[in-house]
Design a protein around this motif. Sequence first.
Motif, PDB file in Angstrom:
ATOM      1  N   LYS A 111      -5.100   6.107  -2.522  1.00  0.00           N
ATOM      2  CA  LYS A 111      -4.991   5.532  -1.168  1.00  0.00           C
ATOM      3  C   LYS A 111      -4.703   4.032  -1.207  1.00  0.00           C
ATOM      4  O   LYS A 111      -4.628   3.380  -0.180  1.00  0.00           O
ATOM      5  CB  LYS A 111      -6.300   5.777  -0.404  1.00  0.00           C
ATOM      6  CG  LYS A 111      -6.512   7.248  -0.068  1.00  0.00           C
ATOM      7  CD  LYS A 111      -7.749   7.453   0.758  1.00  0.00           C
ATOM      8  CE  LYS A 111      -8.967   7.477  -0.135  1.00  0.00           C
ATOM      9  NZ  LYS A 111     -10.205   7.801   0.523  1.00  0.00           N
ATOM     10  N   TRP A 128      -2.108   2.303   1.067  1.00  0.00           N
ATOM     11  CA  TRP A 128      -2.496   2.302   2.480  1.00  0.00           C
ATOM     12  C   TRP A 128      -3.549   1.217   2.711  1.00  0.00           C
ATOM     13  O   TRP A 128      -3.513   0.515   3.712  1.00  0.00           O
ATOM     14  CB  TRP A 128      -3.055   3.668   2.897  1.00  0.00           C
ATOM     15  CG  TRP A 128      -2.015   4.720   3.105  1.00  0.00           C
ATOM     16  CD1 TRP A 128      -1.392   5.025   4.287  1.00  0.00           C
ATOM     17  CD2 TRP A 128      -1.454   5.605   2.118  1.00  0.00           C
ATOM     18  NE1 TRP A 128      -0.491   6.051   4.085  1.00  0.00           N
ATOM     19  CE2 TRP A 128      -0.509   6.427   2.774  1.00  0.00           C
ATOM     20  CE3 TRP A 128      -1.659   5.789   0.756  1.00  0.00           C
ATOM     21  CZ2 TRP A 128       0.222   7.412   2.110  1.00  0.00           C
ATOM     22  CZ3 TRP A 128      -0.933   6.764   0.099  1.00  0.00           C
ATOM     23  CH2 TRP A 128      -0.003   7.560   0.771  1.00  0.00           C
ATOM     24  N   GLU A 129      -4.488   1.114   1.737  1.00  0.00           N
ATOM     25  CA  GLU A 129      -5.547   0.104   1.862  1.00  0.00           C
ATOM     26  C   GLU A 129      -4.944  -1.296   1.938  1.00  0.00           C
ATOM     27  O   GLU A 129      -5.342  -2.113   2.775  1.00  0.00           O
ATOM     28  CB  GLU A 129      -6.470   0.157   0.638  1.00  0.00           C
ATOM     29  CG  GLU A 129      -7.589   1.159   0.768  1.00  0.00           C
ATOM     30  CD  GLU A 129      -8.266   1.424  -0.584  1.00  0.00           C
ATOM     31  OE1 GLU A 129      -8.967   2.435  -0.673  1.00  0.00           O
ATOM     32  OE2 GLU A 129      -8.065   0.647  -1.540  1.00  0.00           O
ATOM     33  N   GLU A 150      -5.150  13.859   6.168  1.00  0.00           N
ATOM     34  CA  GLU A 150      -6.498  13.489   6.648  1.00  0.00           C
ATOM     35  C   GLU A 150      -7.044  12.270   5.892  1.00  0.00           C
ATOM     36  O   GLU A 150      -7.802  11.477   6.449  1.00  0.00           O
ATOM     37  CB  GLU A 150      -7.537  14.608   6.449  1.00  0.00           C
ATOM     38  CG  GLU A 150      -7.163  15.996   6.834  1.00  0.00           C
ATOM     39  CD  GLU A 150      -6.335  16.703   5.762  1.00  0.00           C
ATOM     40  OE1 GLU A 150      -5.097  16.707   5.952  1.00  0.00           O
ATOM     41  OE2 GLU A 150      -6.889  17.216   4.776  1.00  0.00           O
ATOM     42  N   GLU A 151      -6.654  12.154   4.626  1.00  0.00           N
ATOM     43  CA  GLU A 151      -7.229  11.074   3.806  1.00  0.00           C
ATOM     44  C   GLU A 151      -6.765   9.690   4.239  1.00  0.00           C
ATOM     45  O   GLU A 151      -7.403   8.684   3.944  1.00  0.00           O
ATOM     46  CB  GLU A 151      -6.832  11.264   2.338  1.00  0.00           C
ATOM     47  CG  GLU A 151      -7.406  12.493   1.702  1.00  0.00           C
ATOM     48  CD  GLU A 151      -6.817  12.682   0.318  1.00  0.00           C
ATOM     49  OE1 GLU A 151      -7.366  12.105  -0.621  1.00  0.00           O
ATOM     50  OE2 GLU A 151      -5.784  13.388   0.195  1.00  0.00           O
ATOM     51  N   GLU A 204      -5.605   8.943   7.481  1.00  0.00           N
ATOM     52  CA  GLU A 204      -5.579   8.727   8.930  1.00  0.00           C
ATOM     53  C   GLU A 204      -6.462   7.579   9.383  1.00  0.00           C
ATOM     54  O   GLU A 204      -6.253   6.995  10.442  1.00  0.00           O
ATOM     55  CB  GLU A 204      -5.953  10.024   9.655  1.00  0.00           C
ATOM     56  CG  GLU A 204      -4.698  10.771  10.054  1.00  0.00           C
ATOM     57  CD  GLU A 204      -4.950  12.236  10.384  1.00  0.00           C
ATOM     58  OE1 GLU A 204      -3.959  12.924  10.635  1.00  0.00           O
ATOM     59  OE2 GLU A 204      -6.135  12.667  10.372  1.00  0.00           O
ATOM     60  N   CYS A 205      -7.459   7.245   8.552  1.00  0.00           N
ATOM     61  CA  CYS A 205      -8.388   6.183   8.929  1.00  0.00           C
ATOM     62  C   CYS A 205      -7.754   4.784   8.847  1.00  0.00           C
ATOM     63  O   CYS A 205      -8.309   3.815   9.362  1.00  0.00           O
ATOM     64  CB  CYS A 205      -9.611   6.237   8.033  1.00  0.00           C
ATOM     65  SG  CYS A 205      -9.161   6.172   6.309  1.00  0.00           S
ATOM     66  N   PHE A 206      -6.612   4.654   8.200  1.00  0.00           N
ATOM     67  CA  PHE A 206      -6.052   3.311   8.007  1.00  0.00           C
ATOM     68  C   PHE A 206      -5.258   2.851   9.229  1.00  0.00           C
ATOM     69  O   PHE A 206      -4.464   3.617   9.776  1.00  0.00           O
ATOM     70  CB  PHE A 206      -5.155   3.276   6.765  1.00  0.00           C
ATOM     71  CG  PHE A 206      -5.932   3.497   5.506  1.00  0.00           C
ATOM     72  CD1 PHE A 206      -6.804   2.527   5.044  1.00  0.00           C
ATOM     73  CD2 PHE A 206      -5.819   4.686   4.806  1.00  0.00           C
ATOM     74  CE1 PHE A 206      -7.545   2.738   3.883  1.00  0.00           C
ATOM     75  CE2 PHE A 206      -6.552   4.904   3.653  1.00  0.00           C
ATOM     76  CZ  PHE A 206      -7.418   3.926   3.200  1.00  0.00           C
ATOM     77  N   ASP A 207      -5.498   1.605   9.588  1.00  0.00           N
ATOM     78  CA  ASP A 207      -4.791   1.050  10.747  1.00  0.00           C
ATOM     79  C   ASP A 207      -3.458   0.470  10.273  1.00  0.00           C
ATOM     80  O   ASP A 207      -3.415  -0.591   9.663  1.00  0.00           O
ATOM     81  CB  ASP A 207      -5.668  -0.044  11.382  1.00  0.00           C
ATOM     82  CG  ASP A 207      -4.980  -0.662  12.594  1.00  0.00           C
ATOM     83  OD1 ASP A 207      -3.824  -0.263  12.897  1.00  0.00           O
ATOM     84  OD2 ASP A 207      -5.588  -1.547  13.230  1.00  0.00           O
TER      85      ASP A 207
END
Length: 651
Positions: A342, A345-346, A373-374, A376-379
Motif C-alpha cells: 500500500k 497510496w500512503e 478494499e485495502e 479505499e481508506c486513502f484520501d
Amino acid sequence: MTSEIVHVPSKWRAKHPHGAHLNGFLEYRTLYEESIRSPDTFWAKQARELLSFTQDFHTTRIGSFQNGDNAWFLGGQLNASFCCVDRHAIQDPDRVAIIYEPDDPQDGSQSITYAELLRHVSRLAGCLRARGVRKGDIVTIYMPMIPEAVFALLACARIGAVHSVVFAGFSAGALQDRIVDAKSKVVITTDEGRRGGKVIHTKSVVDDAVKDCSCVSTILTFRQTGGDVPWTVGRDLWWDEEVKKYPAYISPEPMQSEDPLFLLYTSGSTGKPKGVLHSTAGYLLGAAVTGKYVFDIHQKDRFFCSGDIGWITGHTYTVYAPLVLGCTTIIFEGTPAYPSFKRYWEVVAKCAATHFYTAPTALRLLKSKIKKEEIECFDMRQLRILGSVGEPIAPEIWKWFHNFFGSNQTTLTDTYWQTETGSHVVASLAGVTPMKPGCASLPCLGIDLAIIDPVSGEELTGNLVVGVLAIKQPWPSMARTIKDNHDRYMDTYFNIYKGYYFTGDGAYRDHDGYVWIRGRVDDVINVSGHRISTSEIESALLEHPAVAETAIIGVPDNLTGEAINAVVSLKERENPIDIKDELILHIRRTIAPFAAPKAVFIVTDLPKTRSGKIVRRILRKALIGEREFGDISTVRELSIYWDFFRILTSI
Ligand code: WTA
C-alpha cells in the motif's frame, strides 16, 4: 490494439484548483501546428517565458541532423540551479521545494523550502569548488533517493560542473567504468542507503570502484544511516563536516546555453554503455515545456515521480521539471512493496500529491497484490494527474491504474521518451488529449514525428502505418553527443535514416493518428523499465572462465515486461545447475542485479549462420514457445537448434 477512447472526466476541469494551462484539445492542435510550422518562433517564445536567461540569446537554433551539430539559444547565458532554485526562493522563499518520504514510514517525512534548498545547494557548491571542481569537470554521484542527491545535482549545475549520476544499484565494476570514463575527481555518495527495508552499501561499493581510479581525489559522503563504513583519511570527507565551512549563498556561474549540464550513461545496442550528454538551456526547456503542457504543472502542485535519479526519468521529472516550474517534488526513498504493497497510496495520500508518475512494472506488481478494499481508506482527492513511463502499458494495467489510483476521476498520460530525447516526445496531454488505454498517443509540442518503413527507408505518411519511429526536426532537449564518441552518436541516431533522428523503437499510427509504441527493434532489452543491451550482458558472461559462447534474449514477462534469458555453451562440461547460479551471480556482481538473467539455458552449441553469426531469431522463437522457425536455410547445423529445442522443452 483497442480503439477505445477514455475522455477526460467531465468534472476534471471544474475541479481544477488553478485552471489548466491549455483550454482543450483544439488549443493543443493549434499550438502543435504552430510549433511544427515555425519551430524557432515557438521554442524561442517558450524559452523566454519558462527559463531565466541572464543574457538573452541572439539565435534560436543552428545546425542539422545530417551534421550532428544542433545548437540552441546561442548567445544566451543562464544557470540551471538559478532557474530551479534562486528565482523561486526570491519570489516565495517558504514554498516547499522538496518533501522527502523515507524508506521507513516510521522515520517521518521532511520538507525543504526553496530558501533552504538555496542554502544547501550553495554550501555544497562551495565545498565542491574547494575540492578543485571547476566548470566543465564531471562529478560522479552514487546516492540513494534522498534530498541530498537533488542538492548534489544542483550544486554541480551551480558551479558549471557536469553531473554524472550512476544508479545506486550498479555494481562497483559498472561504477568504476563510469568514473574512469568521466575522469571524475570527486565522487559523492552516502555511508549507506535504505531501500525496501534493506541496507544498500553505497560507500563500500564506491571504495571498491575507485581502487584503481587514480583520478579520484575526494569521496564526499553524506551520513544517511550512521553505519560503520571504510574510511581513507585525506580522500574521504564527511558531508556534514565539510558543507558548514562554506557560505549559505554563492552566486551561480553564468553558463552558455550549450554548455553541458549532465552526462548519463545508458545502454545502446552494442558495446559499453554510452555517456549521453545534455545541454543546459535546451534540456531545461524540454523539462519545463513538457512539465507545463504534458503534466499541467502549477506552482502549488506536489509532484510525485517514483523514478530514481539514477535514470533519466528521475533527472527530468523528479528533479528538473518540477523545480524549474517551481512546484514541490516528492523524493521517495523506498519501494512500492515496503513495508506493504500500500506504500504508494500512503505516500500519495500523506503528501497530498497532485501527480503520480510511475512505471508499468510497479503497477503490474501492485495489481497482483492489492484489493480495492485495502486502499479505499486513502484520501486521494488531491490527485489530478497520473503518468506512466518506461515501457508500453497494457490496456488492462492502464485501466487498473486509472481506477485504483485515480478512481477514474484523474487523467492518465502515457509518456514515451528516452534518455536521448531528454523529455517526453509522445504523450497525451493531461486533461487535454482524449486518452486511449495503452497508447502513448500524440506528438508533444515541437516534436515532428515520422514512421519509417525499415526496409525501404521511406517515410510512411498517413494513418494505419507500421514502421520504426523517428523524429524529423531537431528539438531543444535532444542529446548533443555521446561523450568522446561523436561518431557513435551519428551512427546510432542519424546515419541510419538520413535526415531523421532514429529512436530504435517500432511504432504504429492508428486511424486517428495516435501513435502506439511497439518496443525496441534493436538489441536493447527493457527489464522493469531499465534499459540494458544484450551485448553488455553477453560481454560480461564471456568474461566468466567457463563460458564459451552466449546469446542473451529478451522474452515477454508478466511482471517485468521483458525478462533476460541467457543461452550459454560451456568450454568444458560443468555441473549445469551450479554453473547457472554462478553465472547469474556473476552478472549481479559485474553489472547489477536488474541485469541478471531470469533463466540460463546450457546448450552444447548455439545455432549459427554459415558465416558463424548466432541466429538469435531461432532462440527467441524457441524461448517464447513458437515452433515455426521461418527460413532456416542459412543456418549451419540444423541439428544444433533441435538440440536447443529439446533442452527447452525438457525444462
Ligand atoms: C521505452 C526512459 C513504450 C522505449 C524514459 C524507449 C517506452 C526506452 C515508453 C527508453 C512508453 C519509454 N511506452 N515504451 N511510454 N517510455 N519506453 O532511455 O523502448 O531508459 O526507447 O528512457 O524505453 O528508455 P530510457
